[in-house]
Design a protein around this motif. Sequence first.
Motif, mmCIF file in Angstrom:
data_model
loop_
_atom_site.group_PDB
_atom_site.id
_atom_site.type_symbol
_atom_site.label_atom_id
_atom_site.label_comp_id
_atom_site.label_asym_id
_atom_site.label_seq_id
_atom_site.Cartn_x
_atom_site.Cartn_y
_atom_site.Cartn_z
ATOM 1 N N GLN A 121 -22.947 46.846 46.432
ATOM 2 C CA GLN A 121 -23.665 46.739 45.010
ATOM 3 C C GLN A 121 -24.604 45.592 45.345
ATOM 4 O OE1 GLN A 121 -21.726 45.650 41.409
ATOM 5 N NE2 GLN A 121 -20.432 47.159 41.798
ATOM 6 N N LEU A 203 -27.070 59.261 40.535
ATOM 7 C CA LEU A 203 -25.950 58.767 39.545
ATOM 8 C C LEU A 203 -25.310 60.304 39.018
ATOM 9 C CD1 LEU A 203 -26.570 55.204 38.027
ATOM 10 C CD2 LEU A 203 -24.474 55.862 40.181
ATOM 11 N N ILE A 204 -26.796 60.677 38.412
ATOM 12 C CA ILE A 204 -26.162 61.830 37.926
ATOM 13 C C ILE A 204 -26.051 62.844 39.174
ATOM 14 C CG2 ILE A 204 -27.767 64.025 36.672
ATOM 15 C CD1 ILE A 204 -29.365 61.459 35.309
ATOM 16 N N ALA A 206 -24.181 62.278 41.265
ATOM 17 C CA ALA A 206 -22.561 62.428 41.553
ATOM 18 C C ALA A 206 -21.345 62.416 39.987
ATOM 19 C CB ALA A 206 -22.622 60.372 42.203
ATOM 20 N N GLY A 207 -22.090 62.415 39.309
ATOM 21 C CA GLY A 207 -21.394 63.404 38.099
ATOM 22 C C GLY A 207 -21.033 62.129 36.860
ATOM 23 N N VAL A 208 -22.098 61.160 37.228
ATOM 24 C CA VAL A 208 -21.774 59.972 36.063
ATOM 25 C C VAL A 208 -22.546 60.414 34.958
ATOM 26 C CG1 VAL A 208 -22.558 57.824 35.823
ATOM 27 C CG2 VAL A 208 -22.064 57.767 38.162
ATOM 28 N N ASP A 209 -22.404 60.110 33.706
ATOM 29 C CA ASP A 209 -22.716 60.796 32.667
ATOM 30 C C ASP A 209 -24.298 59.915 32.321
ATOM 31 O OD1 ASP A 209 -22.797 60.978 29.961
ATOM 32 O OD2 ASP A 209 -21.608 59.131 28.619
ATOM 33 N N PRO A 210 -24.598 61.045 32.133
ATOM 34 C CA PRO A 210 -26.354 60.502 32.411
ATOM 35 C C PRO A 210 -27.050 59.677 31.307
ATOM 36 C CG PRO A 210 -25.797 63.028 31.720
ATOM 37 C CD PRO A 210 -25.006 62.060 31.794
ATOM 38 N N LYS A 212 -25.079 56.558 30.856
ATOM 39 C CA LYS A 212 -25.010 55.043 31.858
ATOM 40 C C LYS A 212 -25.893 55.375 32.739
ATOM 41 C CE LYS A 212 -19.742 54.805 30.356
ATOM 42 N NZ LYS A 212 -20.136 53.609 29.915
ATOM 43 N N ALA A 213 -26.102 56.381 33.300
ATOM 44 C CA ALA A 213 -27.095 56.188 34.384
ATOM 45 C C ALA A 213 -28.470 55.868 33.921
ATOM 46 C CB ALA A 213 -27.182 57.763 35.060
ATOM 47 N N TYR A 216 -28.246 51.917 33.628
ATOM 48 C CA TYR A 216 -28.623 51.231 34.743
ATOM 49 C C TYR A 216 -29.772 51.454 35.454
ATOM 50 C CZ TYR A 216 -23.775 50.893 36.267
ATOM 51 O OH TYR A 216 -22.215 50.462 35.738
ATOM 52 N N GLN A 217 -30.623 53.063 34.725
ATOM 53 C CA GLN A 217 -32.415 52.919 35.432
ATOM 54 C C GLN A 217 -32.759 51.505 34.999
ATOM 55 O OE1 GLN A 217 -33.301 54.409 38.687
ATOM 56 N NE2 GLN A 217 -34.808 53.120 37.639
#
Length: 253
Positions: A121, A203-204, A206-210, A212-213, A216-217
């Motif tokens: 990270q 992130l999207i 990689a399958g992360v919930d949009p 949550k992505a 992070y943005q």
Amino acid sequence: MNLAVNGLSLTFAVSLVFVALIISFHEKIGLEKDMLISVGRAIVQLIIVGYLLKFIFQINHVWITLAMMLIIIFNAAANARKRASTLRHAFGISLIAILTSTGVTLGLLVLSGAIKFVPSQIIPITGMIASNSMVAIGLSYRSMLTQFKDQRQAVLERLALGASLKQASIAIVRESIKTGMSPTIDSAKTVGLVSLPGMMSGLIFAGVDPVKAIMYQILVTFMLLSATSLGSVIACYLAYHSFYNDREQLIDL
């Protein structure tokens, strides 16, 4: 979601570079050599960094992580210095500005619990902050050099009327800070409407919930605004002294 990047897909990606080369050659722009060098350097550097990061992530050692962060900041300062032309102490000023902006921003993120002090990270976030500060500082340097040259007579008149170095330079300093921060501000204005930033898209992918992505943005956007403002302000307020000699006279550019 699994993303498959193989030799064929990379070959197609390389073909896009040839499109740019053909355009440059046809229009006689003269960037063919620079493009080939940049592509070659990018490939070599990314391969080396990829294996290096894999090694660092596996070890997960604090001192190695800090060393990698310092290498990133050092290289960012060296690249920002190139935009400063003959400006005195440009590397030292760039290093202080980037180190401070990166350190303060990362410190707040870690203390708030937004990120953890682990290599996977800390190192990517350090690279994002340092690179944006580098660009902002480079633009600020270029603006200062241009303005001190164009407004030389006005600055000399202020000095002749008894103004201090800060009073004679403050308008240029403020405009240079504004120039350095403008790309980040413009990017923040259009994020999500014009562009889908790399971190969110990654992130999207990689399958992360949009949702949550997006969170992070938002974090990244605020982080970069903070870093570029700090970097530009520190660099400009330290750099304007370099346009004067020891007798507080404006030097020739």
